[in-house]
Design a protein around this motif. Structure first.
Motif, PDB file in Angstrom:
ATOM      1  N   MET A   1     -53.447  23.008  -0.058  1.00 25.78           N
ATOM      2  CA  MET A   1     -52.723  24.280  -0.018  1.00 25.78           C
ATOM      3  C   MET A   1     -52.195  24.697  -1.387  1.00 25.78           C
ATOM      4  SD  MET A   1     -53.355  25.220   2.952  1.00 25.78           S
ATOM      5  CE  MET A   1     -52.519  26.779   2.820  1.00 25.78           C
ATOM      6  N   ASP A   2     -51.926  23.742  -2.263  1.00 24.21           N
ATOM      7  CA  ASP A   2     -51.455  24.094  -3.610  1.00 24.21           C
ATOM      8  C   ASP A   2     -52.549  24.778  -4.424  1.00 24.21           C
ATOM      9  OD1 ASP A   2     -48.948  23.009  -3.113  1.00 24.21           O
ATOM     10  OD2 ASP A   2     -49.504  21.042  -3.890  1.00 24.21           O
ATOM     11  N   GLU A   3     -53.821  24.570  -4.043  1.00 23.44           N
ATOM     12  CA  GLU A   3     -54.941  25.153  -4.782  1.00 23.44           C
ATOM     13  C   GLU A   3     -55.486  26.435  -4.151  1.00 23.44           C
ATOM     14  OE1 GLU A   3     -56.097  24.047  -7.721  1.00 23.44           O
ATOM     15  OE2 GLU A   3     -54.571  22.492  -7.707  1.00 23.44           O
ATOM     16  N   VAL A   4     -55.012  26.777  -2.943  1.00 23.21           N
ATOM     17  CA  VAL A   4     -55.508  27.974  -2.267  1.00 23.21           C
ATOM     18  C   VAL A   4     -55.184  29.219  -3.095  1.00 23.21           C
ATOM     19  CG1 VAL A   4     -55.246  29.446  -0.223  1.00 23.21           C
ATOM     20  CG2 VAL A   4     -55.508  26.980   0.048  1.00 23.21           C
ATOM     21  N   PHE A   5     -54.030  29.203  -3.736  1.00 24.99           N
ATOM     22  CA  PHE A   5     -53.613  30.335  -4.556  1.00 24.99           C
ATOM     23  C   PHE A   5     -53.635  29.933  -6.019  1.00 24.99           C
ATOM     24  CE2 PHE A   5     -51.460  30.623  -0.517  1.00 24.99           C
ATOM     25  CZ  PHE A   5     -51.827  31.893  -0.107  1.00 24.99           C
ATOM     26  N   SER A   6     -54.138  30.836  -6.862  1.00 25.30           N
ATOM     27  CA  SER A   6     -54.073  30.586  -8.297  1.00 25.30           C
ATOM     28  C   SER A   6     -52.625  30.772  -8.734  1.00 25.30           C
ATOM     29  CB  SER A   6     -54.963  31.574  -9.051  1.00 25.30           C
ATOM     30  OG  SER A   6     -54.435  32.881  -8.968  1.00 25.30           O
ATOM     31  N   SER A   7     -52.281  30.279  -9.902  1.00 29.38           N
ATOM     32  CA  SER A   7     -50.913  30.419 -10.397  1.00 29.38           C
ATOM     33  C   SER A   7     -50.533  31.894 -10.501  1.00 29.38           C
ATOM     34  CB  SER A   7     -50.742  29.715 -11.733  1.00 29.38           C
ATOM     35  OG  SER A   7     -51.703  30.164 -12.653  1.00 29.38           O
ATOM     36  N   GLU A   8     -51.486  32.734 -10.892  1.00 33.28           N
ATOM     37  CA  GLU A   8     -51.212  34.175 -11.011  1.00 33.28           C
ATOM     38  C   GLU A   8     -50.897  34.773  -9.639  1.00 33.28           C
ATOM     39  OE1 GLU A   8     -54.066  37.835 -11.884  1.00 33.28           O
ATOM     40  OE2 GLU A   8     -53.809  36.545 -13.643  1.00 33.28           O
ATOM     41  N   GLU A   9     -51.635  34.338  -8.605  1.00 38.63           N
ATOM     42  CA  GLU A   9     -51.404  34.859  -7.256  1.00 38.63           C
ATOM     43  C   GLU A   9     -50.047  34.443  -6.721  1.00 38.63           C
ATOM     44  OE1 GLU A   9     -55.904  35.142  -5.439  1.00 38.63           O
ATOM     45  OE2 GLU A   9     -54.920  33.187  -5.501  1.00 38.63           O
ATOM     46  N   VAL A  10     -49.638  33.196  -6.962  1.00 40.00           N
ATOM     47  CA  VAL A  10     -48.339  32.735  -6.486  1.00 40.00           C
ATOM     48  C   VAL A  10     -47.223  33.507  -7.175  1.00 40.00           C
ATOM     49  CG1 VAL A  10     -46.752  30.774  -6.359  1.00 40.00           C
ATOM     50  CG2 VAL A  10     -49.149  30.463  -5.776  1.00 40.00           C
ATOM     51  N   VAL A  11     -47.372  33.755  -8.473  1.00 35.16           N
ATOM     52  CA  VAL A  11     -46.373  34.547  -9.201  1.00 35.16           C
ATOM     53  C   VAL A  11     -46.314  35.959  -8.610  1.00 35.16           C
ATOM     54  CG1 VAL A  11     -45.839  35.605 -11.431  1.00 35.16           C
ATOM     55  CG2 VAL A  11     -46.467  33.192 -11.319  1.00 35.16           C
ATOM     56  N   THR A  12     -47.479  36.550  -8.307  1.00 37.40           N
ATOM     57  CA  THR A  12     -47.517  37.879  -7.699  1.00 37.40           C
ATOM     58  C   THR A  12     -46.815  37.876  -6.346  1.00 37.40           C
ATOM     59  OG1 THR A  12     -49.586  38.429  -8.820  1.00 37.40           O
ATOM     60  CG2 THR A  12     -49.067  39.705  -6.846  1.00 37.40           C
ATOM     61  N   LEU A  13     -47.092  36.860  -5.509  1.00 38.19           N
ATOM     62  CA  LEU A  13     -46.442  36.763  -4.204  1.00 38.19           C
ATOM     63  C   LEU A  13     -44.936  36.615  -4.356  1.00 38.19           C
ATOM     64  CD1 LEU A  13     -48.891  34.401  -2.285  1.00 38.19           C
ATOM     65  CD2 LEU A  13     -48.524  36.828  -1.866  1.00 38.19           C
ATOM     66  N   ARG A  14     -44.524  35.758  -5.275  1.00 37.78           N
ATOM     67  CA  ARG A  14     -43.096  35.529  -5.522  1.00 37.78           C
ATOM     68  C   ARG A  14     -42.427  36.823  -5.982  1.00 37.78           C
ATOM     69  NH1 ARG A  14     -42.553  31.066  -9.644  1.00 37.78           N
ATOM     70  NH2 ARG A  14     -43.554  29.834  -8.059  1.00 37.78           N
ATOM     71  N   ASP A  15     -43.063  37.529  -6.943  1.00 34.33           N
ATOM     72  CA  ASP A  15     -42.501  38.780  -7.462  1.00 34.33           C
ATOM     73  C   ASP A  15     -42.453  39.852  -6.378  1.00 34.33           C
ATOM     74  OD1 ASP A  15     -42.244  37.553  -9.898  1.00 34.33           O
ATOM     75  OD2 ASP A  15     -43.937  38.601 -10.841  1.00 34.33           O
ATOM     76  N   THR A  16     -43.508  39.944  -5.561  1.00 30.07           N
ATOM     77  CA  THR A  16     -43.549  40.935  -4.489  1.00 30.07           C
ATOM     78  C   THR A  16     -42.443  40.668  -3.484  1.00 30.07           C
ATOM     79  OG1 THR A  16     -45.933  41.176  -4.776  1.00 30.07           O
ATOM     80  CG2 THR A  16     -45.013  41.978  -2.711  1.00 30.07           C
ATOM     81  N   ALA A  17     -42.220  39.394  -3.156  1.00 32.18           N
ATOM     82  CA  ALA A  17     -41.140  39.046  -2.228  1.00 32.18           C
ATOM     83  C   ALA A  17     -39.786  39.424  -2.828  1.00 32.18           C
ATOM     84  CB  ALA A  17     -41.181  37.558  -1.889  1.00 32.18           C
ATOM     85  N   GLU A  18     -39.603  39.156  -4.120  1.00 33.23           N
ATOM     86  CA  GLU A  18     -38.341  39.511  -4.791  1.00 33.23           C
ATOM     87  C   GLU A  18     -38.150  41.022  -4.816  1.00 33.23           C
ATOM     88  OE1 GLU A  18     -35.668  37.727  -5.960  1.00 33.23           O
ATOM     89  OE2 GLU A  18     -36.676  36.113  -4.893  1.00 33.23           O
ATOM     90  N   ASP A  19     -39.222  41.761  -5.140  1.00 33.29           N
ATOM     91  CA  ASP A  19     -39.145  43.224  -5.150  1.00 33.29           C
ATOM     92  C   ASP A  19     -38.804  43.750  -3.761  1.00 33.29           C
ATOM     93  OD1 ASP A  19     -39.813  43.145  -7.820  1.00 33.29           O
ATOM     94  OD2 ASP A  19     -41.891  43.817  -7.533  1.00 33.29           O
ATOM     95  N   SER A  20     -39.402  43.150  -2.728  1.00 33.14           N
ATOM     96  CA  SER A  20     -39.129  43.568  -1.351  1.00 33.14           C
ATOM     97  C   SER A  20     -37.683  43.291  -0.993  1.00 33.14           C
ATOM     98  CB  SER A  20     -40.048  42.834  -0.376  1.00 33.14           C
ATOM     99  OG  SER A  20     -41.378  43.163  -0.641  1.00 33.14           O
ATOM    100  N   LYS A  21     -37.179  42.152  -1.432  1.00 34.93           N
ATOM    101  CA  LYS A  21     -35.785  41.798  -1.171  1.00 34.93           C
ATOM    102  C   LYS A  21     -34.866  42.828  -1.821  1.00 34.93           C
ATOM    103  CE  LYS A  21     -33.298  37.960  -2.679  1.00 34.93           C
ATOM    104  NZ  LYS A  21     -33.255  36.530  -2.953  1.00 34.93           N
ATOM    105  N   ASP A  22     -35.170  43.196  -3.073  1.00 31.29           N
ATOM    106  CA  ASP A  22     -34.365  44.198  -3.771  1.00 31.29           C
ATOM    107  C   ASP A  22     -34.455  45.552  -3.071  1.00 31.29           C
ATOM    108  OD1 ASP A  22     -33.682  42.259  -5.614  1.00 31.29           O
ATOM    109  OD2 ASP A  22     -35.149  42.916  -7.118  1.00 31.29           O
ATOM    110  N   MET A  23     -35.671  45.912  -2.602  1.00 29.91           N
ATOM    111  CA  MET A  23     -35.878  47.186  -1.927  1.00 29.91           C
ATOM    112  C   MET A  23     -35.065  47.236  -0.633  1.00 29.91           C
ATOM    113  SD  MET A  23     -39.530  48.842  -0.736  1.00 29.91           S
ATOM    114  CE  MET A  23     -39.804  47.647   0.565  1.00 29.91           C
ATOM    115  N   VAL A  24     -35.081  46.147   0.134  1.00 32.34           N
ATOM    116  CA  VAL A  24     -34.318  46.083   1.379  1.00 32.34           C
ATOM    117  C   VAL A  24     -32.824  46.161   1.074  1.00 32.34           C
ATOM    118  CG1 VAL A  24     -33.688  44.576   3.307  1.00 32.34           C
ATOM    119  CG2 VAL A  24     -36.092  44.860   2.680  1.00 32.34           C
ATOM    120  N   LYS A  25     -32.385  45.448   0.049  1.00 29.27           N
ATOM    121  CA  LYS A  25     -30.976  45.464  -0.336  1.00 29.27           C
ATOM    122  C   LYS A  25     -30.542  46.882  -0.701  1.00 29.27           C
ATOM    123  CE  LYS A  25     -27.777  43.267  -3.551  1.00 29.27           C
ATOM    124  NZ  LYS A  25     -27.663  42.385  -4.705  1.00 29.27           N
ATOM    125  N   GLU A  26     -31.385  47.593  -1.475  1.00 28.34           N
ATOM    126  CA  GLU A  26     -31.067  48.976  -1.857  1.00 28.34           C
ATOM    127  C   GLU A  26     -31.011  49.876  -0.630  1.00 28.34           C
ATOM    128  OE1 GLU A  26     -34.016  50.112  -4.748  1.00 28.34           O
ATOM    129  OE2 GLU A  26     -33.278  48.636  -6.201  1.00 28.34           O
TER     130      GLU A  26
END
Length: 192
Positions: A145-170
């Motif tokens: 499972m650690d190899e299913v996503f490239s490092s770039e994809e995991v960063v994108t997922l992490r950033d998207t989740a953070e952006d979504s959290k900020d959007m919901v908070k706003e």
């Protein structure tokens, strides 16, 4: 009496289906199995990212594992569920929800029975296939499972989740401010 050197190592794997194919992830990577719930879409997210869900106050990115593996998108049924995985990238832990057609079982698989991954003729990226196990005359692809996503994809997922959290908070703050303004306006309005 068997010695420890002659004993095979047995590991536990959660098996799940994507279409007619059966896959397995080491149980140490599985945090939870959730029933299907409403997934909030995230604009401009990767095509394999279905959206985000709220899990005990945390925003969890959810990926369509079928799309990630080059299959047709998941069609939700009563068996569809979200497997919450712990993905490690550069020593950091990231939680991701993997949409699967159904969860099958937890199997104990003797590591000596796991064959090397196929090198040709597979439609899945072999770098994230750890091996193939033959269980009851059925092949199960063991995933890293650690190899299913490239490092770039995991960063994108992490950033998207953070952006979504900020959007919901706003949005929540905006609703709270609107309600407060409405209450203040109602209190200040002249009484007829």
């Amino acid at each position: 009496m068997a010695t420890s050197s002659s004993m095979s190592k047995i590991s536990s794997y959660l098996t799940f289906k994507l279409g007619n194919e059966e896959f397995a992830a080491h149980v140490s990577k599985v945090l939870n199995i959730l029933e299907m719930t409403k997934i909030t879409e995230v604009p401009k997210s990767p095509d394999y990212m279905t959206g985000v869900i709220n899990v005990r106050g945390a925003v969890l990115p959810v990926i369509d594992t079928r799309i990630k593996f080059g299959m047709t998108p998941t069609e939700c049924t009563s068996n569809t569920c979200i497997v919450v995985m712990d993905i490690e990238l550069d020593g950091e832990s990231t939680h991701v929800g993997a949409l699967v057609d159904s969860v099958q079982a937890v199997l104990e698989i003797d590591e000596s029975k796991i064959l090397p991954p196929p090198s040709i003729g597979t439609k899945y990226k072999s770098e994230f296939i750890e091996g193939v196990a033959n269980v009851d005359n059925e092949f199960i692809m063991i995933l890293n499972m650690d190899e299913v996503f490239s490092s770039e994809e995991v960063v994108t997922l992490r950033d998207t989740a953070e952006d979504s959290k900020d959007m919901v908070k706003e949005q929540v703050e905006g609703l709270t401010n609107t309600k407060t303004q409405e209450r203040v306006a109602a209190q200040e309005a002249p009484k007829a």
